[in-house]
Design a protein around this motif. Structure first.
Motif, PDB file in Angstrom:
ATOM      1  N   ARG A 145       0.837  -1.216   0.000  1.00  0.00           N
ATOM      2  CA  ARG A 145       0.000   0.000   0.000  1.00  0.00           C
ATOM      3  C   ARG A 145       0.866   1.259   0.000  1.00  0.00           C
ATOM      4  NH1 ARG A 145      -5.700  -0.319   0.148  1.00  0.00           N
ATOM      5  NH2 ARG A 145      -5.395   1.903  -0.183  1.00  0.00           N
ATOM      6  N   GLN A 146       1.984   1.198   0.719  1.00  0.00           N
ATOM      7  CA  GLN A 146       2.897   2.346   0.725  1.00  0.00           C
ATOM      8  C   GLN A 146       3.479   2.574  -0.666  1.00  0.00           C
ATOM      9  OE1 GLN A 146       3.399   4.553   3.317  1.00  0.00           O
ATOM     10  NE2 GLN A 146       4.370   5.691   1.651  1.00  0.00           N
ATOM     11  N   LYS A 147       3.771   1.465  -1.367  1.00  0.00           N
ATOM     12  CA  LYS A 147       4.308   1.554  -2.732  1.00  0.00           C
ATOM     13  C   LYS A 147       3.286   2.224  -3.659  1.00  0.00           C
ATOM     14  CE  LYS A 147       7.665   0.053  -4.516  1.00  0.00           C
ATOM     15  NZ  LYS A 147       8.926   0.743  -4.948  1.00  0.00           N
ATOM     16  N   LEU A 148       1.998   1.840  -3.523  1.00  0.00           N
ATOM     17  CA  LEU A 148       0.946   2.481  -4.324  1.00  0.00           C
ATOM     18  C   LEU A 148       0.896   3.977  -4.038  1.00  0.00           C
ATOM     19  CD1 LEU A 148      -2.143   0.053  -4.217  1.00  0.00           C
ATOM     20  CD2 LEU A 148      -0.458   0.333  -6.044  1.00  0.00           C
ATOM     21  N   ASN A 149       1.004   4.337  -2.752  1.00  0.00           N
ATOM     22  CA  ASN A 149       0.989   5.760  -2.369  1.00  0.00           C
ATOM     23  C   ASN A 149       2.182   6.497  -2.961  1.00  0.00           C
ATOM     24  OD1 ASN A 149      -1.337   6.360  -0.867  1.00  0.00           O
ATOM     25  ND2 ASN A 149      -0.551   5.266   0.902  1.00  0.00           N
ATOM     26  N   ASP A 150       3.358   5.854  -2.915  1.00  0.00           N
ATOM     27  CA  ASP A 150       4.576   6.502  -3.410  1.00  0.00           C
ATOM     28  C   ASP A 150       4.514   6.721  -4.920  1.00  0.00           C
ATOM     29  OD1 ASP A 150       5.510   6.450  -0.841  1.00  0.00           O
ATOM     30  OD2 ASP A 150       6.840   4.729  -1.124  1.00  0.00           O
ATOM     31  N   LEU A 151       3.944   5.737  -5.636  1.00  0.00           N
ATOM     32  CA  LEU A 151       3.928   5.818  -7.098  1.00  0.00           C
ATOM     33  C   LEU A 151       2.740   6.605  -7.637  1.00  0.00           C
ATOM     34  CD1 LEU A 151       4.903   2.131  -8.013  1.00  0.00           C
ATOM     35  CD2 LEU A 151       6.340   4.163  -8.236  1.00  0.00           C
ATOM     36  N   GLY A 152       1.668   6.681  -6.850  1.00  0.00           N
ATOM     37  CA  GLY A 152       0.442   7.333  -7.316  1.00  0.00           C
ATOM     38  C   GLY A 152       0.532   8.845  -7.258  1.00  0.00           C
ATOM     39  N   GLU A 153      -0.349   9.495  -8.005  1.00  0.00           N
ATOM     40  CA  GLU A 153      -0.426  10.957  -7.922  1.00  0.00           C
ATOM     41  C   GLU A 153      -1.871  11.374  -7.673  1.00  0.00           C
ATOM     42  OE1 GLU A 153      -0.954  12.686 -12.404  1.00  0.00           O
ATOM     43  OE2 GLU A 153       1.099  12.389 -11.773  1.00  0.00           O
ATOM     44  N   THR A 154      -2.039  12.613  -7.211  1.00  0.00           N
ATOM     45  CA  THR A 154      -3.358  13.155  -6.891  1.00  0.00           C
ATOM     46  C   THR A 154      -4.274  13.039  -8.113  1.00  0.00           C
ATOM     47  OG1 THR A 154      -2.340  14.713  -5.363  1.00  0.00           O
ATOM     48  CG2 THR A 154      -4.597  15.187  -6.060  1.00  0.00           C
ATOM     49  N   PRO A 155      -5.442  12.410  -7.945  1.00  0.00           N
ATOM     50  CA  PRO A 155      -6.307  12.174  -9.112  1.00  0.00           C
ATOM     51  C   PRO A 155      -7.190  13.371  -9.453  1.00  0.00           C
ATOM     52  CG  PRO A 155      -7.248  11.146  -7.164  1.00  0.00           C
ATOM     53  CD  PRO A 155      -5.969  11.788  -6.717  1.00  0.00           C
ATOM     54  N   LEU A 156      -6.564  14.449  -9.941  1.00  0.00           N
ATOM     55  CA  LEU A 156      -7.352  15.617 -10.349  1.00  0.00           C
ATOM     56  C   LEU A 156      -8.300  15.230 -11.481  1.00  0.00           C
ATOM     57  CD1 LEU A 156      -4.799  18.581 -10.431  1.00  0.00           C
ATOM     58  CD2 LEU A 156      -6.440  17.998  -8.636  1.00  0.00           C
ATOM     59  N   PRO A 157      -9.457  15.879 -11.557  1.00  0.00           N
ATOM     60  CA  PRO A 157     -10.397  15.573 -12.644  1.00  0.00           C
ATOM     61  C   PRO A 157      -9.775  15.831 -14.014  1.00  0.00           C
ATOM     62  CG  PRO A 157     -11.409  16.986 -10.985  1.00  0.00           C
ATOM     63  CD  PRO A 157      -9.959  16.914 -10.658  1.00  0.00           C
ATOM     64  N   LYS A 158     -10.271  15.097 -15.003  1.00  0.00           N
ATOM     65  CA  LYS A 158      -9.717  15.160 -16.360  1.00  0.00           C
ATOM     66  C   LYS A 158      -9.820  16.549 -16.986  1.00  0.00           C
ATOM     67  CE  LYS A 158      -8.390  10.978 -17.839  1.00  0.00           C
ATOM     68  NZ  LYS A 158      -7.045  10.718 -18.321  1.00  0.00           N
ATOM     69  N   TYR A 159     -10.864  17.323 -16.591  1.00  0.00           N
ATOM     70  CA  TYR A 159     -11.034  18.622 -17.254  1.00  0.00           C
ATOM     71  C   TYR A 159      -9.915  19.592 -16.883  1.00  0.00           C
ATOM     72  CZ  TYR A 159     -12.529  21.166 -13.120  1.00  0.00           C
ATOM     73  OH  TYR A 159     -12.536  21.772 -11.896  1.00  0.00           O
ATOM     74  N   ILE A 160      -9.219  19.343 -15.751  1.00  0.00           N
ATOM     75  CA  ILE A 160      -8.066  20.184 -15.397  1.00  0.00           C
ATOM     76  C   ILE A 160      -6.894  19.704 -16.247  1.00  0.00           C
ATOM     77  CG2 ILE A 160      -6.441  20.812 -13.563  1.00  0.00           C
ATOM     78  CD1 ILE A 160      -8.705  20.691 -11.567  1.00  0.00           C
ATOM     79  N   LYS A 161      -6.552  20.499 -17.232  1.00  0.00           N
ATOM     80  CA  LYS A 161      -5.610  20.066 -18.264  1.00  0.00           C
ATOM     81  C   LYS A 161      -4.145  20.199 -17.843  1.00  0.00           C
ATOM     82  CE  LYS A 161      -8.910  19.161 -21.154  1.00  0.00           C
ATOM     83  NZ  LYS A 161      -9.376  17.764 -21.182  1.00  0.00           N
ATOM     84  N   ARG A 162      -3.881  20.986 -16.803  1.00  0.00           N
ATOM     85  CA  ARG A 162      -2.488  21.174 -16.391  1.00  0.00           C
ATOM     86  C   ARG A 162      -1.960  19.920 -15.687  1.00  0.00           C
ATOM     87  NH1 ARG A 162      -2.587  21.851 -10.938  1.00  0.00           N
ATOM     88  NH2 ARG A 162      -4.485  22.641  -9.970  1.00  0.00           N
ATOM     89  N   GLU A 163      -0.642  19.885 -15.505  1.00  0.00           N
ATOM     90  CA  GLU A 163      -0.021  18.794 -14.755  1.00  0.00           C
ATOM     91  C   GLU A 163      -0.350  18.941 -13.265  1.00  0.00           C
ATOM     92  OE1 GLU A 163       2.063  16.119 -15.856  1.00  0.00           O
ATOM     93  OE2 GLU A 163       1.104  16.755 -17.724  1.00  0.00           O
ATOM     94  N   VAL A 164      -0.362  17.826 -12.558  1.00  0.00           N
ATOM     95  CA  VAL A 164      -0.539  17.864 -11.103  1.00  0.00           C
ATOM     96  C   VAL A 164       0.671  18.572 -10.490  1.00  0.00           C
ATOM     97  CG1 VAL A 164      -0.666  16.446  -9.018  1.00  0.00           C
ATOM     98  CG2 VAL A 164      -1.912  15.769 -11.076  1.00  0.00           C
ATOM     99  N   GLU A 165       0.402  19.471  -9.534  1.00  0.00           N
ATOM    100  CA  GLU A 165       1.470  20.217  -8.862  1.00  0.00           C
ATOM    101  C   GLU A 165       1.546  19.791  -7.401  1.00  0.00           C
ATOM    102  OE1 GLU A 165       0.706  24.370  -9.595  1.00  0.00           O
ATOM    103  OE2 GLU A 165       0.558  24.047 -11.764  1.00  0.00           O
ATOM    104  N   PRO A 166       2.697  19.972  -6.748  1.00  0.00           N
ATOM    105  CA  PRO A 166       2.825  19.530  -5.344  1.00  0.00           C
ATOM    106  C   PRO A 166       1.723  20.068  -4.425  1.00  0.00           C
ATOM    107  CG  PRO A 166       4.970  20.148  -6.221  1.00  0.00           C
ATOM    108  CD  PRO A 166       3.961  20.494  -7.280  1.00  0.00           C
ATOM    109  N   SER A 167       1.271  21.300  -4.674  1.00  0.00           N
ATOM    110  CA  SER A 167       0.244  21.900  -3.804  1.00  0.00           C
ATOM    111  C   SER A 167      -1.099  21.173  -3.908  1.00  0.00           C
ATOM    112  CB  SER A 167       0.048  23.380  -4.142  1.00  0.00           C
ATOM    113  OG  SER A 167      -0.389  23.515  -5.480  1.00  0.00           O
ATOM    114  N   ASP A 168      -1.326  20.466  -5.030  1.00  0.00           N
ATOM    115  CA  ASP A 168      -2.602  19.761  -5.194  1.00  0.00           C
ATOM    116  C   ASP A 168      -2.784  18.671  -4.147  1.00  0.00           C
ATOM    117  OD1 ASP A 168      -3.734  21.069  -7.503  1.00  0.00           O
ATOM    118  OD2 ASP A 168      -2.175  20.114  -8.703  1.00  0.00           O
TER     119      ASP A 168
END
Length: 349
Positions: A145-168
């Motif tokens: 589960r920790q590995k999934l957390n480490d590899l995963g990124e914040t699942p912003l909605p698709k309509y937000i076209k920019r890259e995920v940023e650390p603040s998200d």
């Protein structure tokens, strides 16, 4: 009502790509159903609309980093994997969405991480984009589960076209998030700051917490004109004895019971007793609320501005009244309110 009643044109510039700098300084449109009036405020002004012992009901679900990127064996093609729900912790089976789906078939293997220390095998097709994956990982379940957390990124909605940023990672989470399990944030709650919650508490507002783990089904498009034919995906929900006691007491005393978000409203309406009080609940709900509908528990709600033809807009329309909601949305567009996940908010009294 029909699907076409919930369509509207939204200018692209009103889609919120970023949240307001301070959580409680988003704009707030206040709708009074009795007087049919609309006011324009800031979110922190919500304090003025509640009295001591009124209850705000919060969804304490926590978003996990559900979006992974892997590479297909042999071809090395980059594949997005969106974790939907864990089916079996022991065998590490998950329901996921894959993109591009046409490249992913049963038997394919996907490799994750620079060191490829996490591997998944496709063992079933569930929908056009849906697959069941079995993760292969040398290590304990906690490490997995920790590995999934480490590899995963914040699942912003698709309509937000920019890259995920650390603040998200911090902003796409309510400040009262506790119970991990959601793949999307209960967005109405994103407007509450620690300072605002403390001020509400000092004023004597009571809080009740429920859990509804938001799944992508909440946002699945409705594709049938006859709304009674639409099937909602099930989402897991929990309402405990403490929340039931707080909410039913306020109901009996004819105080405000405010559902903070459509997810809270759906959880509450999924567990109503025959005498219209709230029951404890632990299970799955596929409740779909659309006009006309008689609400049993909450008598006010906080919500964001939703997408056309969405189940969220239908629920809010059922609560506010369809014509009043239409007028409010027309005004929101005219006054340049921001829409969707990181957008502005609405309080319906």
């Amino acid at each position: 009502m029909k699907l076409s009643h919930f369509n509207f044109e939204l200018p692209k510039e009103l889609l919120a790509e970023y949240p307001s700098e301070n959580r409680d300084e988003a704009r707030l449109m206040v709708l009074n159903r009795k007087d049919q009036t609309i006011e324009h405020k800031q979110f922190k002004d919500i304090l003025d609309y509640f009295n001591p012992q009124d209850v705000m009901v919060l969804n304490n679900t926590k978003v996990f980093p559900a979006r992974l990127f892997g590479n297909k064996e042999k071809t090395g093609a980059r594949i997005e994997v969106f974790l939907l729900r864990e089916l079996n912790p022991e065998t590490k089976l998950w329901d996921v969405l894959v993109d591009p789906a046409r490249k992913i078939r049963i038997g394919n293997k996907l490799y994750f991480g620079d060191d490829e220390s996490l591997v998944a095998e496709v063992i079933d097709n569930t929908t056009s984009r849906g697959r069941t994956l079995r993760f292969l990982y040398d290590g304990s379940y906690v490490d997995f589960r920790q590995k999934l957390n480490d590899l995963g990124e914040t699942p912003l909605p698709k309509y937000i076209k920019r890259e995920v940023e650390p603040s998200d990672e911090e902003r796409y989470q309510t400040i009262y998030a506790k119970k991990e399990g959601a793949v999307a944030a209960p967005t109405a709650g994103l407007h509450f700051s620690k300072h605002l919650l403390k001020r509400l508490e000092i004023k004597g507002i009571d809080f009740a917490e429920v859990t509804l783990h938001v799944g992508l089904g909440t946002f699945s498009p409705v594709e049938v004109e006859d709304l009674s034919k639409h099937k909602m995906d099930s989402e897991e929900a929990f309402i405990d004895k403490t929340a039931v006691g707080t909410i039913n007491k306020a109901k009996i005393e004819k105080r405000k019971v405010c559902a903070v978000g459509t997810t809270v409203m759906r959880a509450l309406e999924s567990s109503v007793s025959s005498n219209l009080t709230l029951n404890e609940f632990a299970g799955w709900t596929n409740k779909f609320i659309f006009p006309p509908y008689d609400f049993s528990i909450a008598n006010c709600m906080v919500t964001n501005f939703h997408t056309p033809k969405s189940t969220l807009l239908m629920m809010v329309s059922a609560f506010a009244g369809h014509d009043f909601m239409k007028r409010a949305y027309d005004e929101a567009v005219k006054e340049n309110y921001k829409f969707y996940t990181y957008g502005d908010a609405m309080l319906i009294l």
